[in-house]
Scaffold this active site. Structure first.
Site, mmCIF file in Angstrom:
data_model
loop_
_atom_site.group_PDB
_atom_site.id
_atom_site.type_symbol
_atom_site.label_atom_id
_atom_site.label_comp_id
_atom_site.label_asym_id
_atom_site.label_seq_id
_atom_site.Cartn_x
_atom_site.Cartn_y
_atom_site.Cartn_z
ATOM 1 N N CYS A 145 0.863 -1.062 0.006
ATOM 2 C CA CYS A 145 -0.007 0.085 -0.002
ATOM 3 C C CYS A 145 1.003 1.234 -0.226
ATOM 4 C CB CYS A 145 -0.814 -0.044 1.268
ATOM 5 S SG CYS A 145 -1.941 1.660 1.504
ATOM 6 N N CYS A 148 -0.466 4.227 2.231
ATOM 7 C CA CYS A 148 -0.296 4.014 3.567
ATOM 8 C C CYS A 148 1.182 4.154 3.964
ATOM 9 C CB CYS A 148 -0.615 2.297 3.864
ATOM 10 S SG CYS A 148 -2.186 1.829 3.162
ATOM 11 N N ASP A 149 1.941 3.706 3.093
ATOM 12 C CA ASP A 149 3.392 3.791 3.594
ATOM 13 C C ASP A 149 4.441 4.391 2.984
ATOM 14 O OD1 ASP A 149 2.609 1.580 5.497
ATOM 15 O OD2 ASP A 149 2.890 -0.027 4.112
#
Ligand code: NAP
Length: 323
Positions: A145, A148-149
């Protein structure tokens, strides 16, 4: 809706399994048809769209719309018409119809939720590379992701594995943070949409490594690099990177269904053009279905069709069908 207020004694007209764009659109349509609707979601509402930074090809949004905003709006829209939501994993469905009532078991709880029809909109799961180091370093440099990261990789070198839309979209997104991005793809050309290819090829932070696969991810506390093998020459090299983003396609996660609806060899649900499955009263929509094009807009179209079919099924068994 507060989960505590949901009674398992109620028989819903429809239970929708999965809260991505397909399931949410189905919810908008079933609730507007005044079917009592419960949506069951395993993780978080929105599916993959909720972790996609920008959606550029959903009609009506010049310049695109953020994935989280799009699915949030869909959820609010469905709720505004009365859709209820419960969070949990569907572990079993009992199809031994008694007066057409179907039983949906969540989190292995003994008491099921009950309904007259089911719409499966369970999406699919990101495929794993299956190489040494992948599981060990997940969350320690290996990610699925970018939204997200991505920010954890500011000014670092990373690799993205894959050659489809997701790999390129996410790699382009990651150029905001990373210093350098190597896209490793197993062929000499890309599967991704041409406009994404043009953008990736013209981005000087992105370098392609074609005809190659990742054999191993290594490091100490965190990822330090990957071992890359050229499939044409057999040549192997180590690539120093701190992050590995894997976007190599999707697999359906439908084990909870067993064999209760007909599936394809690659485990997708087979539906007809009305999104009916092989089982009466059970419909499916979106990425979990066998089809050629998996896009948010096609998932939404499927969701509307599945809801329409479910509506007619429910009205028919209640003797209320308008023909
Ligand atoms: P995809 O289109 O199936 O592409 C997967 C890529 O990974 C392919 O290039 C494939 O190589 C490669 N691959 C597969 N298995 C591999 C392995 N074991 N090792 C190395 N490489 C491997 O999947 P995706 O890009 O993840 O996208 C998933 C779906 O979401 C697609 O249907 C896509 O169209 C859709 N999507 C929709 C939107 C939107 O609606 N806006 C946005 C992004 C994605 P080969 O080419 O050799 O098979």
């Amino acid at each position: 809706m507060d989960e505590d207020l949901l009674s398992k004694a109620d028989v819903y007209d429809v239970i929708i399994i999965g809260g991505g764009p397909a399931g949410l659109t189905a919810g908008i349509y079933t609730t507007r048809a005044r079917l009592s609707t419960l949506l069951v979601e395993k993780l978080g509402i929105g599916g993959k769209a909720s972790i996609t930074d920008r959606i550029e090809n959903y009609p009506g949004f010049i310049g695109g719309i953020s994935g989280p905003d799009l699915v949030h709006n869909m959820e609010e829209q469905a709720k505004s018409f009365g859709m209820r939501t419960v969070f949990g994993e569907v572990t079993r469905i009992d199809f031994n119809d008694e007066g057409n009532v179907k039983k949906v078991f969540i989190n292995n709880e003994p008491e099921p939720y009950q309904c007259l029809s089911i719409i499966i909109a369970a999406g699919n799961e990101q495929r794993k590379l299956g190489v040494p180091g992948e599981a060990e370093y997940t969350g320690k440099g290996v990610s699925y992701c970018a939204t997200c990261d991505g920010a954890f990789f500011r000014d670092l070198d990373i690799t993205v594995v894959g050659g489809g839309d997701m790999a390129l979209e996410e790699a382009i997104f990651l150029t905001r943070f990373a210093k350098k991005i190597y896209i490793i793809h197993r062929r000499d050309r890309l599967r991704a949409t041409k406009i994404l290819q043009e953008r990736a090829f013209s981005d000087n932070k992105i370098e392609f490594i074609f005809d190659s696969v990742v054999d191993e991810i290594f490091g100490q506390a965190m990822v330090d690099g990957v071992k890359v093998r050229n499939l044409k020459t057999g040549e192997k090299e180590g690539l120093d990177v701190n992050g590995v983003f894997v976007f190599i396609g999707l697999n359906p996660g439908l084990s909870f269904l067993g064999n209760i609806v007909k599936k394809s060899e690659d485990d997708y649900i087979i539906v007809d053009k009305e999104m009916k499955t092989s089982r009466e009263g059970v419909f499916a929509c979106g990425d979990c279905c066998k089809k050629n094009l998996r896009q948010i807009v096609t998932a939404c179209g499927d969701g509307a069709t599945a809801a329409f079919s479910a509506q007619h099924y429910v009205e028919r068994i209640k003797g209320e069908e308008y023909v």
